[in-house]
Design a protein around this motif. Sequence first.
Motif, PDB file in Angstrom:
ATOM      1  N   LEU A 197       2.444   4.540 -22.576  1.00 40.18           N
ATOM      2  CA  LEU A 197       1.720   4.039 -21.398  1.00 40.18           C
ATOM      3  C   LEU A 197       1.822   5.064 -20.268  1.00 40.18           C
ATOM      4  N   VAL A 198       1.190   6.211 -20.487  1.00 33.79           N
ATOM      5  CA  VAL A 198       1.356   7.339 -19.569  1.00 33.79           C
ATOM      6  C   VAL A 198       0.693   7.087 -18.217  1.00 33.79           C
ATOM      7  N   TYR A 199      -0.277   6.194 -18.168  1.00 32.28           N
ATOM      8  CA  TYR A 199      -0.965   5.907 -16.915  1.00 32.28           C
ATOM      9  C   TYR A 199      -0.474   4.608 -16.269  1.00 32.28           C
ATOM     10  N   LEU A 200       0.683   4.109 -16.720  1.00 30.51           N
ATOM     11  CA  LEU A 200       1.182   2.834 -16.190  1.00 30.51           C
ATOM     12  C   LEU A 200       1.400   2.899 -14.683  1.00 30.51           C
ATOM     13  N   SER A 201       2.012   3.979 -14.209  1.00 35.67           N
ATOM     14  CA  SER A 201       2.279   4.096 -12.769  1.00 35.67           C
ATOM     15  C   SER A 201       0.989   4.087 -11.967  1.00 35.67           C
ATOM     16  N   ILE A 202      -0.034   4.784 -12.470  1.00 34.17           N
ATOM     17  CA  ILE A 202      -1.317   4.815 -11.762  1.00 34.17           C
ATOM     18  C   ILE A 202      -1.947   3.416 -11.755  1.00 34.17           C
ATOM     19  N   GLY A 203      -1.891   2.731 -12.915  1.00 35.99           N
ATOM     20  CA  GLY A 203      -2.448   1.381 -12.989  1.00 35.99           C
ATOM     21  C   GLY A 203      -1.747   0.420 -12.054  1.00 35.99           C
ATOM     22  N   LEU A 204      -0.405   0.483 -12.024  1.00 37.21           N
ATOM     23  CA  LEU A 204       0.342  -0.388 -11.123  1.00 37.21           C
ATOM     24  C   LEU A 204       0.079  -0.026  -9.660  1.00 37.21           C
ATOM     25  N   ALA A 205      -0.126   1.268  -9.397  1.00 31.77           N
ATOM     26  CA  ALA A 205      -0.446   1.689  -8.034  1.00 31.77           C
ATOM     27  C   ALA A 205      -1.768   1.078  -7.584  1.00 31.77           C
ATOM     28  N   VAL A 206      -2.786   1.118  -8.453  1.00 27.94           N
ATOM     29  CA  VAL A 206      -4.074   0.516  -8.124  1.00 27.94           C
ATOM     30  C   VAL A 206      -3.916  -0.991  -7.921  1.00 27.94           C
ATOM     31  N   LEU A 207      -3.121  -1.624  -8.793  1.00 29.17           N
ATOM     32  CA  LEU A 207      -2.903  -3.070  -8.699  1.00 29.17           C
ATOM     33  C   LEU A 207      -2.229  -3.444  -7.382  1.00 29.17           C
ATOM     34  N   LEU A 208      -1.149  -2.742  -7.033  1.00 28.18           N
ATOM     35  CA  LEU A 208      -0.436  -3.047  -5.793  1.00 28.18           C
ATOM     36  C   LEU A 208      -1.301  -2.714  -4.572  1.00 28.18           C
ATOM     37  N   GLY A 209      -2.073  -1.625  -4.662  1.00 31.39           N
ATOM     38  CA  GLY A 209      -2.965  -1.274  -3.563  1.00 31.39           C
ATOM     39  C   GLY A 209      -4.020  -2.348  -3.336  1.00 31.39           C
ATOM     40  N   PHE A 210      -4.587  -2.862  -4.438  1.00 34.05           N
ATOM     41  CA  PHE A 210      -5.593  -3.926  -4.333  1.00 34.05           C
ATOM     42  C   PHE A 210      -4.999  -5.171  -3.661  1.00 34.05           C
ATOM     43  N   ILE A 211      -3.802  -5.572  -4.109  1.00 33.81           N
ATOM     44  CA  ILE A 211      -3.178  -6.770  -3.527  1.00 33.81           C
ATOM     45  C   ILE A 211      -2.777  -6.514  -2.079  1.00 33.81           C
ATOM     46  N   ILE A 225       0.838  -1.203   0.000  1.00 34.43           N
ATOM     47  CA  ILE A 225       0.000   0.000   0.000  1.00 34.43           C
ATOM     48  C   ILE A 225       0.876   1.258   0.000  1.00 34.43           C
ATOM     49  N   TYR A 226       1.966   1.233   0.784  1.00 29.42           N
ATOM     50  CA  TYR A 226       2.905   2.360   0.784  1.00 29.42           C
ATOM     51  C   TYR A 226       3.511   2.552  -0.604  1.00 29.42           C
ATOM     52  N   THR A 227       3.910   1.445  -1.232  1.00 33.35           N
ATOM     53  CA  THR A 227       4.480   1.520  -2.580  1.00 33.35           C
ATOM     54  C   THR A 227       3.452   2.041  -3.579  1.00 33.35           C
ATOM     55  N   ALA A 228       2.208   1.612  -3.429  1.00 33.31           N
ATOM     56  CA  ALA A 228       1.139   2.069  -4.326  1.00 33.31           C
ATOM     57  C   ALA A 228       0.955   3.582  -4.219  1.00 33.31           C
ATOM     58  N   ILE A 229       0.947   4.099  -3.002  1.00 35.21           N
ATOM     59  CA  ILE A 229       0.796   5.546  -2.802  1.00 35.21           C
ATOM     60  C   ILE A 229       1.972   6.291  -3.426  1.00 35.21           C
ATOM     61  N   LYS A 230       3.169   5.748  -3.233  1.00 33.46           N
ATOM     62  CA  LYS A 230       4.369   6.376  -3.790  1.00 33.46           C
ATOM     63  C   LYS A 230       4.326   6.378  -5.316  1.00 33.46           C
ATOM     64  N   LEU A 231       3.877   5.259  -5.906  1.00 33.36           N
ATOM     65  CA  LEU A 231       3.753   5.179  -7.355  1.00 33.36           C
ATOM     66  C   LEU A 231       2.706   6.154  -7.878  1.00 33.36           C
ATOM     67  N   ALA A 232       1.563   6.237  -7.191  1.00 31.33           N
ATOM     68  CA  ALA A 232       0.481   7.116  -7.629  1.00 31.33           C
ATOM     69  C   ALA A 232       0.917   8.578  -7.618  1.00 31.33           C
ATOM     70  N   ARG A 233       1.802   8.907  -6.693  1.00 27.11           N
ATOM     71  CA  ARG A 233       2.304  10.284  -6.621  1.00 27.11           C
ATOM     72  C   ARG A 233       3.443  10.531  -7.599  1.00 27.11           C
ATOM     73  N   GLY A 234       3.840   9.491  -8.322  1.00 30.90           N
ATOM     74  CA  GLY A 234       4.925   9.656  -9.289  1.00 30.90           C
ATOM     75  C   GLY A 234       6.296   9.607  -8.680  1.00 30.90           C
ATOM     76  N   GLY A 235       6.382   9.028  -7.468  1.00 28.64           N
ATOM     77  CA  GLY A 235       7.662   9.020  -6.770  1.00 28.64           C
ATOM     78  C   GLY A 235       8.700   8.124  -7.386  1.00 28.64           C
ATOM     79  N   GLU A 236       8.309   7.184  -8.280  1.00 30.74           N
ATOM     80  CA  GLU A 236       9.308   6.273  -8.842  1.00 30.74           C
ATOM     81  C   GLU A 236       9.443   6.406 -10.347  1.00 30.74           C
ATOM     82  N   THR A 237       8.761   7.386 -10.946  1.00 32.07           N
ATOM     83  CA  THR A 237       8.833   7.494 -12.399  1.00 32.07           C
ATOM     84  C   THR A 237       9.261   8.874 -12.863  1.00 32.07           C
TER      85      THR A 237
END
Length: 344
Positions: free
Chosen positions: A252-266, A141-153
């Motif tokens: 794939l401009v929304y890849l980080s957001i999609g992966l954030a949702v995926l990691l958050g769900f898991i 969930i922490y990683t998902a939030i970080k990804l959604a904020r663009g912290g890794e891209t």
Amino acid sequence: MNVPAWGWFLTIGLMTVVLVVDVFVIARRPHIPSMGEASRHLAFYVTAAILFGLFVWWEWGGRSAGEFYAGWLTEYSLSVDNLFVFLLIMSSFRVPLRFQQSALMIGIVIAIVLRGIFIALGAVVINAYAWVFYLFGAFLIYTAIKLARGGETDDDEYHENRLLVWVEKTFPATKEWHGVRLVIARHGKRLITPMMIVILALGTTDLLFALDSIPAIYGLTKEPYLVLTANIFALMGLRQLYFLIGGLLKRLVYLSIGLAVLLGFIGVKLIFHALHENNLPFVNGGEPIHGVPDIPITVSLGAIVLILGVTTVASLLKTRRDARAAAAAPAAIDSSSGTRRGSS
């Protein structure tokens, strides 16, 4: 799910043979793969993964097959994100195009070995401590939030990890490329080549990504056999994917957001599972919480497919709109300029 010892040895043996053949073929003929060659090889690995999932279904049932497919899709989607960093590594070290395939192949083999160790350790920890699912879930969930904020891209530059810095400082190295050789002899000394450093960069960087992907797949299945095979199938097709979708990655401009949702769900699924098996004394008196929903693998697999599908379609629509807007802008400027000229 009971996998006999010979099943482990046979699976790992067959995959090792495929990888070794791949390594030797590429090492003997370093080249830039054509789109057709990369497509054929990628189709082979994807087909092999689908057939393996059907074998799992036949041997252990639909639930195990669903867990494998969910894990494989998750690992593959997270691996696509790895490709951004792989591109940065190749650019940072100025790897010649004809050597990139060899560097990727050997780097992926290193990643498979390191992930195998990581998976085994994860299985031991999970079996011994059920509460580790809380940690895995919270981390995802922490990683998902970080990804959604663009912290890794946001980074457009590759930063070497400490291992690479230590290797470059400790071992004598040459800055010239010597084909795919990792070590050369010069004036009685052995020097490592840029190829050695690039391969270490690829392998160790992928291990850092495993900090996200291994907990994610353990949120979908607790079977180490499925975790390992899903990871291997995802990594085996990564090299071909690198050459096929280098241009598509930018779309794939929304890849980080999609992966954030995926990691958050898991991550949420992992915490729900931890609550079901709770034994922490400060949570519900150390008793399991049965009122929490238990997300079945069919729902998880459907959610993964939906998240990845929506992410891809939305990204392609966005880049298409942007391209049309960019193409229309010069025409609008020319039109307005012409009007002004005519009026004067």
